[in-house]
Design a protein around this motif. Structure first.
Motif, short mmCIF file in Angstrom:
data_model
loop_
_atom_site.label_atom_id
_atom_site.label_comp_id
_atom_site.label_asym_id
_atom_site.label_seq_id
_atom_site.Cartn_x
_atom_site.Cartn_y
_atom_site.Cartn_z
N ARG A 1 30.13 60.90 7.02
CA ARG A 1 31.15 60.47 6.07
C ARG A 1 32.18 59.54 6.69
O ARG A 1 32.86 58.81 5.98
CB ARG A 1 31.84 61.70 5.47
N VAL A 2 32.32 59.60 7.99
CA VAL A 2 33.17 58.63 8.70
C VAL A 2 32.26 57.54 9.24
O VAL A 2 31.36 57.80 10.04
CB VAL A 2 33.94 59.30 9.85
N ILE A 3 32.49 56.31 8.80
CA ILE A 3 31.63 55.18 9.17
C ILE A 3 32.39 54.30 10.16
O ILE A 3 33.49 53.82 9.88
CB ILE A 3 31.24 54.36 7.92
N THR A 4 31.80 54.11 11.33
CA THR A 4 32.41 53.31 12.38
C THR A 4 31.50 52.12 12.69
O THR A 4 30.36 52.06 12.24
CB THR A 4 32.61 54.16 13.64
N PRO A 5 31.99 51.15 13.46
CA PRO A 5 31.13 50.01 13.83
C PRO A 5 29.89 50.48 14.58
O PRO A 5 29.88 51.55 15.21
CB PRO A 5 32.04 49.17 14.74
N PRO A 6 28.82 49.71 14.52
CA PRO A 6 27.57 50.13 15.18
C PRO A 6 27.73 50.20 16.69
O PRO A 6 28.48 49.43 17.29
CB PRO A 6 26.57 49.05 14.76
N HIS A 7 27.01 51.14 17.29
CA HIS A 7 27.00 51.23 18.75
C HIS A 7 26.23 50.04 19.34
O HIS A 7 25.26 49.57 18.76
CB HIS A 7 26.34 52.53 19.20
N ARG A 8 26.69 49.62 20.47
CA ARG A 8 26.00 48.53 21.16
C ARG A 8 24.92 49.12 22.06
O ARG A 8 25.22 49.84 23.03
CB ARG A 8 27.00 47.70 21.98
N LYS A 9 23.66 48.85 21.78
CA LYS A 9 22.56 49.45 22.51
C LYS A 9 22.30 48.72 23.83
O LYS A 9 21.86 49.34 24.80
CB LYS A 9 21.30 49.43 21.66
N PHE A 10 22.53 47.42 23.86
CA PHE A 10 22.29 46.64 25.07
C PHE A 10 23.64 46.24 25.67
O PHE A 10 24.43 45.56 25.02
CB PHE A 10 21.48 45.38 24.78
N LYS A 11 23.91 46.68 26.89
CA LYS A 11 25.13 46.27 27.58
C LYS A 11 24.95 44.96 28.34
O LYS A 11 25.90 44.22 28.55
CB LYS A 11 25.57 47.37 28.54
N LYS A 12 23.72 44.71 28.78
CA LYS A 12 23.43 43.49 29.53
C LYS A 12 22.10 42.92 29.05
O LYS A 12 21.20 43.65 28.65
CB LYS A 12 23.35 43.78 31.03
N ASN A 13 22.03 41.59 29.10
CA ASN A 13 20.78 40.88 28.79
C ASN A 13 20.23 41.27 27.41
O ASN A 13 19.04 41.58 27.26
CB ASN A 13 19.72 41.14 29.86
N ALA A 14 21.09 41.27 26.42
CA ALA A 14 20.65 41.62 25.07
C ALA A 14 19.87 40.46 24.47
O ALA A 14 20.22 39.29 24.66
CB ALA A 14 21.85 41.93 24.19
N PRO A 15 18.79 40.74 23.72
CA PRO A 15 18.03 39.66 23.07
C PRO A 15 18.89 38.92 22.04
O PRO A 15 19.85 39.48 21.50
CB PRO A 15 16.88 40.41 22.39
N ASP A 16 18.54 37.69 21.79
CA ASP A 16 19.32 36.88 20.84
C ASP A 16 19.30 37.49 19.45
O ASP A 16 20.32 37.49 18.74
CB ASP A 16 18.76 35.46 20.80
#
Length: 260
Positions: free
Chosen positions: A177-192
């Motif tokens: 019920r509490v909606i927050t921004p999405p978690h960032r799965k890649f901290k480094k070298n994330a695909p485009d």
């Protein structure tokens, strides 16, 4: 009943004095000169009227006010509306040297002495609730938990609450019920492709949540909340009094717009 010193200012004058003090942060000395009374008379008047304004709660319609977080959750659930929460910090004077709780008021975010309050608005940015002030070292998610938000959402009506990244973790505790921004799965070298999708989701969430920032900005327009130079013990009454007055003004403006 009737004991004590008699008031030199009638109630209307005491109320106007308190409103000027909250709106413009006018000092007690200046208000005393304007009213032709002693400074202690102004201090006494504000100390009596400010808690009365804080107890009024936030106005959502003529004759209907919300005073607790539980009432806010029920109001949002009954109307099928989305709520938005965020914490705001108000700068205060540094506690005196030697106080054992001196470090509690240091904000880890802004590195300044502050108190923190949680603000709840609806999807249009109208203020519905403002919590009592807590020391600036208290995290936003901790403040929300101590106010009982998790229990209210888990056991109450199905309400959608938008929050920032500082409240990540409440979604799992409240059944989403509490909606927050999405978690960032890649901290480094994330695909485009991931960067594009992540930014798109983050901006979409931010555009929905921006209304609470507007509500907080309207609160900070009251000079008493821009930077508080008085006693920190009065901050809870001050911030809740301003929230109640602002919500009343927002409700009156909305009613006038509908009549035009």
């Amino acid at each position: 009943m009737g004991a004590g010193a008699k008031h030199r200012l009638v109630f209307v004058d005491r109320l106007l004095t308190t409103l000027v003090h909250l709106r413009h942060a006018t000092t007690h000395d200046v208000l005393a000169c304007w009213s032709g009374v002693d400074r202690s008379t102004i201090t006494r008047a504000i100390a009596e009227v400010r808690p009365l304004l804080a107890e009024r709660g936030c106005t959502v319609s003529p004759g209907v006010r919300l005073r607790t977080l539980a009432e806010v959750v029920d109001h949002l659930g009954a109307g099928g509306k989305t709520g938005i929460i965020d914490g705001t910090e108000i700068r205060v004077r540094r506690p005196a040297a030697g106080r054992k709780d001196r470090d509690r008021f240091i904000s880890g975010k802004n590195k300044q002495n502050a108190v923190k309050a949680m603000v709840v608005t609806d999807g249009d940015g109208r203020v519905l609730f403002c919590s009592p002030a807590k020391p600036g070292s208290c995290a936003d998610i901790t403040h929300a938990r101590r106010l009982g938000l998790v229990e209210l959402l888990a056991d109450g009506p199905a309400v959608e609450i938008l929050a920032d990244a500082g409240h990540q973790g409440l979604g799992a505790q409240t059944g989403g019920r509490v909606i927050t921004p999405p978690h960032r799965k890649f901290k480094k070298n994330a695909p485009d492709w991931y960067e594009e999708a992540y930014e798109r989701q983050r901006k979409a969430h931010s555009s929905r949540r921006i209304r609470v920032e507007h509500g907080i900005a309207h609160l900070k327009n009251w000079r008493a909340l821009a930077r508080h130079l008085g006693r920190r013990e009065h901050m809870s009454d001050t911030v809740q009094a301003v929230a109640g007055l602002l919500s009343h003004q927002q409700t009156a403006d909305l009613a006038s717009a509908r009549q035009m």
